[in-house]
Design a protein around this motif. Structure first.
Motif, PDB file in Angstrom:
ATOM      1  N   ARG A  74       0.836  -1.211   0.000  1.00 53.21           N
ATOM      2  CA  ARG A  74       0.000   0.000   0.000  1.00 53.21           C
ATOM      3  C   ARG A  74       0.866   1.255   0.000  1.00 53.21           C
ATOM      4  O   ARG A  74       0.602   2.225  -0.728  1.00 53.21           O
ATOM      5  N   GLN A  78       0.687   0.342  -4.473  1.00 55.25           N
ATOM      6  CA  GLN A  78       0.045  -0.793  -5.120  1.00 55.25           C
ATOM      7  C   GLN A  78      -1.375  -0.996  -4.601  1.00 55.25           C
ATOM      8  O   GLN A  78      -1.702  -0.639  -3.469  1.00 55.25           O
ATOM      9  N   THR A  79      -2.217  -1.592  -5.443  1.00 56.84           N
ATOM     10  CA  THR A  79      -3.545  -2.029  -5.033  1.00 56.84           C
ATOM     11  C   THR A  79      -3.397  -3.400  -4.372  1.00 56.84           C
ATOM     12  O   THR A  79      -2.722  -4.279  -4.903  1.00 56.84           O
ATOM     13  N   VAL A  80      -4.010  -3.576  -3.205  1.00 59.36           N
ATOM     14  CA  VAL A  80      -3.909  -4.840  -2.477  1.00 59.36           C
ATOM     15  C   VAL A  80      -5.207  -5.630  -2.679  1.00 59.36           C
ATOM     16  O   VAL A  80      -6.297  -5.152  -2.353  1.00 59.36           O
ATOM     17  N   MET A  81      -5.067  -6.839  -3.210  1.00 59.15           N
ATOM     18  CA  MET A  81      -6.217  -7.682  -3.516  1.00 59.15           C
ATOM     19  C   MET A  81      -6.102  -9.022  -2.794  1.00 59.15           C
ATOM     20  O   MET A  81      -5.027  -9.616  -2.739  1.00 59.15           O
ATOM     21  N   ASN A 114       0.735  -3.188 -11.108  1.00 62.66           N
ATOM     22  CA  ASN A 114       0.867  -2.531  -9.805  1.00 62.66           C
ATOM     23  C   ASN A 114      -0.168  -3.042  -8.795  1.00 62.66           C
ATOM     24  O   ASN A 114      -0.756  -2.268  -8.042  1.00 62.66           O
ATOM     25  N   THR A 115      -0.391  -4.362  -8.787  1.00 62.36           N
ATOM     26  CA  THR A 115      -1.374  -4.968  -7.891  1.00 62.36           C
ATOM     27  C   THR A 115      -0.723  -6.089  -7.082  1.00 62.36           C
ATOM     28  O   THR A 115      -0.093  -6.989  -7.648  1.00 62.36           O
ATOM     29  N   ASN A 147      -7.776  -3.304  -0.678  1.00 62.53           N
ATOM     30  CA  ASN A 147      -8.493  -2.442  -1.624  1.00 62.53           C
ATOM     31  C   ASN A 147      -9.579  -3.227  -2.361  1.00 62.53           C
ATOM     32  O   ASN A 147     -10.664  -2.702  -2.626  1.00 62.53           O
ATOM     33  N   VAL A 148      -9.240  -4.476  -2.700  1.00 62.80           N
ATOM     34  CA  VAL A 148     -10.140  -5.306  -3.490  1.00 62.80           C
ATOM     35  C   VAL A 148     -10.187  -6.709  -2.877  1.00 62.80           C
ATOM     36  O   VAL A 148      -9.150  -7.277  -2.517  1.00 62.80           O
ATOM     37  N   GLU A 199     -14.422   1.965   1.076  1.00 56.68           N
ATOM     38  CA  GLU A 199     -13.681   1.954  -0.187  1.00 56.68           C
ATOM     39  C   GLU A 199     -13.365   0.532  -0.660  1.00 56.68           C
ATOM     40  O   GLU A 199     -12.923   0.340  -1.803  1.00 56.68           O
ATOM     41  N   GLN A 201     -13.627  -2.784  -2.411  1.00 57.20           N
ATOM     42  CA  GLN A 201     -14.394  -3.259  -3.563  1.00 57.20           C
ATOM     43  C   GLN A 201     -14.492  -4.777  -3.488  1.00 57.20           C
ATOM     44  O   GLN A 201     -13.467  -5.467  -3.399  1.00 57.20           O
TER      45      GLN A 201
END
Length: 228
Positions: A74, A78-81, A114-115, A147-148, A199, A201
């Motif tokens: 983070r 980066q997006t954290v999934m 970038n995930t 994030n996701v 936030e 998703q």
């Protein structure tokens, strides 16, 4: 016959099934009953020394390591999934389920720039049981760093088999994360986390499709067969 020792006819069914059996258990088993003369009997079957167990601290430390990796991701933008998928809900399919998950996560990592994608199958260690995993992952999932949260779909599974050069086996046809007891619990957690972190998703099958499982199979690794 030894003093105080019941003869064979006094053994209770639970003794024969739990203690006087070659079956090994991952936990100590304590069995008690009253014999035919009314005497209270108790027997302990210790778990085998070969069984690996994880303490609460062990699991907390593992969760902390993953959370720190998420925080670093983070902080680097980066997006954290998190990816939730079927692992143990299809009888005899655990090894293949792990391959299905690994294949799809590798595919996502190539597609999504970038995930940082968390694949639970990559963090499994020999000896972990379902309670261990749920305890560890809930700490990670409630960290507030996601994030996701993506739940496995039918399309995901079909794509995984395509990437592996295989046709979808009959037992996998039409399956998705809604057929997993663990994923059903995780959807409940995801919705709870989303109420605190708007936030977040959530991607995948609709939540109501998970909760139909409250009517069958809950608490089992293998789903019960629905009566027609």
């Amino acid at each position: 016959m030894e003093r105080g020792r019941p003869h064979h006819g006094d053994w209770a069914p639970q003794f024969r099934r739990l203690i006087n059996t070659s079956q090994k258990f991952s936990r100590d088993v304590l069995c008690w009953w009253r014999d035919k003369s009314g005497r209270f009997q108790i027997r302990l079957k210790k778990r085998p020394k070969s069984i690996i167990t994880f303490s609460e601290k062990d699991l907390g430390d593992k969760a902390f390591e993953i959370i720190e990796e998420m925080r670093e991701a983070r902080n680097s933008g980066q997006t954290v999934m998190f990816y939730s998928a079927i692992i143990g809900s299809l009888p005899g399919q655990v090894d293949l389920a792990i391959k299905v998950v690994d294949t799809y996560v590798r595919y996502l990592r190539k597609r999504l720039a970038n995930t940082y994608i968390i694949n639970p199958a990559e963090h499994f260690e020999e000896g972990m049981d379902a309670d261990d995993l749920m305890y560890m992952w809930e700490k990670v999932q409630r960290s507030g760093l996601l994030n996701v949260w993506r739940f496995q779909t039918v399309a995901d599974i079909e794509r995984s088999f395509e990437l592996m050069g295989m046709r979808v086996p009959p037992i996998w046809a039409g399956k998705d994360s809604t057929f997993s007891t663990g994923c059903t619990k995780e959807m409940q957690i995801a919705l709870d986390v989303q109420r605190k972190h708007r936030e977040l998703q959530i991607i995948g099958p609709a939540p109501e499709k998970f909760f139909r499982r409250s009517e069958y199979g809950v608490g089992k690794f293998s789903d019960a067969i629905l009566e027609q």
